[in-house]
Structures are given as C-alpha cells and as structure tokens.
Enzyme design. Structure first.
Site, short mmCIF file in Angstrom:
data_model
loop_
_atom_site.label_atom_id
_atom_site.label_comp_id
_atom_site.label_asym_id
_atom_site.label_seq_id
_atom_site.Cartn_x
_atom_site.Cartn_y
_atom_site.Cartn_z
N ASP A 34 18.64 36.88 16.32
CA ASP A 34 19.56 37.95 15.90
C ASP A 34 18.95 38.66 14.69
O ASP A 34 18.08 38.12 14.01
CB ASP A 34 20.93 37.38 15.50
N SER A 35 19.44 39.88 14.44
CA SER A 35 18.99 40.60 13.27
C SER A 35 19.35 39.85 11.99
O SER A 35 18.67 39.99 10.98
CB SER A 35 19.64 41.99 13.23
N CYS A 65 22.09 39.27 20.02
CA CYS A 65 22.32 40.47 19.22
C CYS A 65 22.53 41.62 20.21
O CYS A 65 21.65 41.88 21.05
CB CYS A 65 21.10 40.74 18.35
N CYS A 67 29.46 42.99 19.21
CA CYS A 67 28.54 42.72 18.10
C CYS A 67 28.78 41.28 17.69
O CYS A 67 29.95 40.87 17.52
CB CYS A 67 28.81 43.66 16.93
N GLU A 119 28.16 40.59 6.24
CA GLU A 119 26.95 40.12 5.56
C GLU A 119 27.18 40.00 4.04
O GLU A 119 26.51 39.23 3.38
CB GLU A 119 25.77 41.06 5.84
N HIS A 122 28.46 39.77 15.06
CA HIS A 122 29.05 39.55 13.74
C HIS A 122 30.59 39.61 13.78
O HIS A 122 31.25 39.08 12.89
CB HIS A 122 28.60 40.64 12.76
#
Ligand code: DGL
Length: 277
Positions: A14-15, A77, A196, A162, A198
């Site tokens: 993942d990023s 991702c 997504c 994040e 996240h």
C-alpha cells in the site's frame, strides 16, 4: 528447485498504512502463510498523484517485493490498483517473470456488490485518483450493465487518517461534506463502497452521515475471501507461497514512526524496518 522457484512470502503493498486494514483480514482468514507488508509511507498519499507517478512507484514496490522472494503480490491500495495494476499485469509481468502474479482490490470488491445491492445504485467513495480513473465505474459496467454508479472523491480523508485525526471532531466536517455530495447525486444509493483502504478507519464517522438505508462495504473481508478462493483455484501458486505464519513490515519512512502508526491500525505492536525503493 531453483532459487527463483523457492517458496516465498505473500507481498502486500500500500502507499501507506491503509493496506494494513486488508492485511489484518487476510492474516485472519489465512494465518498459515508468510507475509511481507510494504508501505511506501515516505511518498504517500498516492491519491492525488498522476497516473505515471503512481504506476512508477507501484512498479518499484512490486519489483522490490519480487526481490524479497514474493511470487504473489497484492496491491492493497485502490489507487495503485486503479492506476497501475493493469499495466503491470499486461506489460511488465511478462517481461519480469510471467509466473509471478500481482492482484488488486477492485475486481473482487465489484464481484461482491452484486450480492449486496437491491436497487443497483452504487456509491463509490475513494481518493481523487481512484475516482478520476473511473476504474470502479468501468468494472461495474462490465459485470452489471444495469447498475448505476455515483462517485465522490474525498481528498481530505487519507490525510485525516494518516495524521491521526480520524476520531476527532474536525473529521466530521469533511465526512459530512463528501457523503452529502455523494447522496446529493442520488439519495437512493443503497450500497456504498469504501474504495480506499484507509477509510475503514473513518467507518464510525461515515456510518453517522450515510443514510441508514445504505450498506457500507469495507474491503478487508472481501479481499481475504477472494484470496482464499484464489489459492484454492491455484494450487501451483499455493505451493510457491511459504507457510510459516510470519509477517514482516517494511516502510520507506522512518521505522519508529511506522511502528507507532501501524500499531494503531492493527491494535497490536509491530516492528517494521526502513527500506529504500
Ligand atoms: N490506501 C490507498 C487506497 O486504497 C490510498 C491512499 C493514498 O492516497 O495514498 O486508495
């Protein structure tokens, strides 16, 4: 067996931290395999980056994971799956090693929604990159030509997660705004895909602002079920994945920072190592 054929861990990329929501479910469903998680935290977020850049960064990560002995890499991702997966599968893999596999998260998610929606009105919440790529719309149109899709890019949501703001009151503003925009396009959406990795971290807030009549789809379990099914259908790949039950964590950022955040995502302490791509 040559070195290149030696069984290796499953790579999960993942990023940043979002892919940990997928890794967690995969390890829950398939605890016996070895895994390497790679977060390109130093270059996250990917969601606002161009196609070329996301493709280049993702290919670098895939090559790195192959170099670590992975025969199978999951792009956990959506942005990388939307902007890089097809090119990697079609153009790069045949040159690098046609026997290795890279899988994404979009197709398995789309396959599942057919069982969930009642009216075929599907909402998609994703990064601006995923939404602009129209990958979900195209995949849904292929499998379910009668469905209608409505997308909303949420540029602030990954930074909120994040930066550990997901549970804070300020997050309400951005979640209300984007879910309001989505349902403004069609109030009869009955299925909302969190496109997504996240966004499960914002689930509590999203649930608060999405009408009760709509189901909200998190991808973790779907991807875990799909991988489990893939392994049953591909015994040759199963044989190339080592079965030690371990997981290594790698990050392009500072390892201490990664450990602190990753532990929050996974509810358990992890020790990652820094690598350069
Ligand atoms: N977690 C990634 C996804 O699923 C995106 C995060 C980012 O923008 O880097 O799309």
């Amino acid at each position: 067996m040559t070195g290149a054929d030696k069984p290796g861990p499953i790579g999960v990329f993942d990023s940043g931290y979002g892919g940990l929501t997928i890794l967690r479910e995969i390890r829950h469903a398939l605890p016996g395999y070895d895994y390497i998680y790679l977060g390109d935290n130093a270059r996250a977020p990917y969601g606002t980056r161009s196609f070329d850049i996301v493709y280049r960064f993702t290919l670098e990560a895939v090559r790195y994971l192959f170099g670590q002995g992975c025969h199978l890499v999951i792009l956990a991702c959506n942005t990388a799956s939307a902007k890089a997966l097809r090119t990697i599968q079609q153009r790069d893999l045949p040159l690098i090693d046609p026997a290795r596999r890279v899988l994404g998260v979009i197709r398995p998610t789309v396959e599942k929604i057919g069982e969930i929606t009642r009216n075929g009105n599907i909402g998609i919440l994703g990064t601006p990159g995923t939404v602009q790529s129209k990958s979900y719309d195209m995949e849904i149109a292929k499998l379910y030509p009668d469905f209608h899709t409505y997308s909303q890019g949420c540029p602030m949501w990954v930074p909120l997660v994040e930066n550990r703001e997901a549970d804070k009151p300020g997050a309400d503003y951005f979640v209300r705004q984007e879910t309001g925009n989505l349902f403004g396009k069609n109030p009869d959406i009955d299925t909302v895909i969190l496109a997504c990795t996240h966004y499960p971290l914002l689930y509590g807030k999203i649930r608060k602002f999405v009408p009760e009549t709509a189901q909200i789809i998190k991808q973790g379990e779907i991807i875990a079920d799909s991988l489990s099914d893939y392994m049953k259908r591909h015994p040759e790949m199963d044989a190339k994945c080592s079965h030690g039950g371990t997981c290594r964590y790698l990050t392009t950022e500072n390892a201490g920072k990664f450990n602190e955040m990753a532990s929050l995502f996974l509810d358990t302490h992890v020790t990652g190592n820094h690598i350069d791509l």
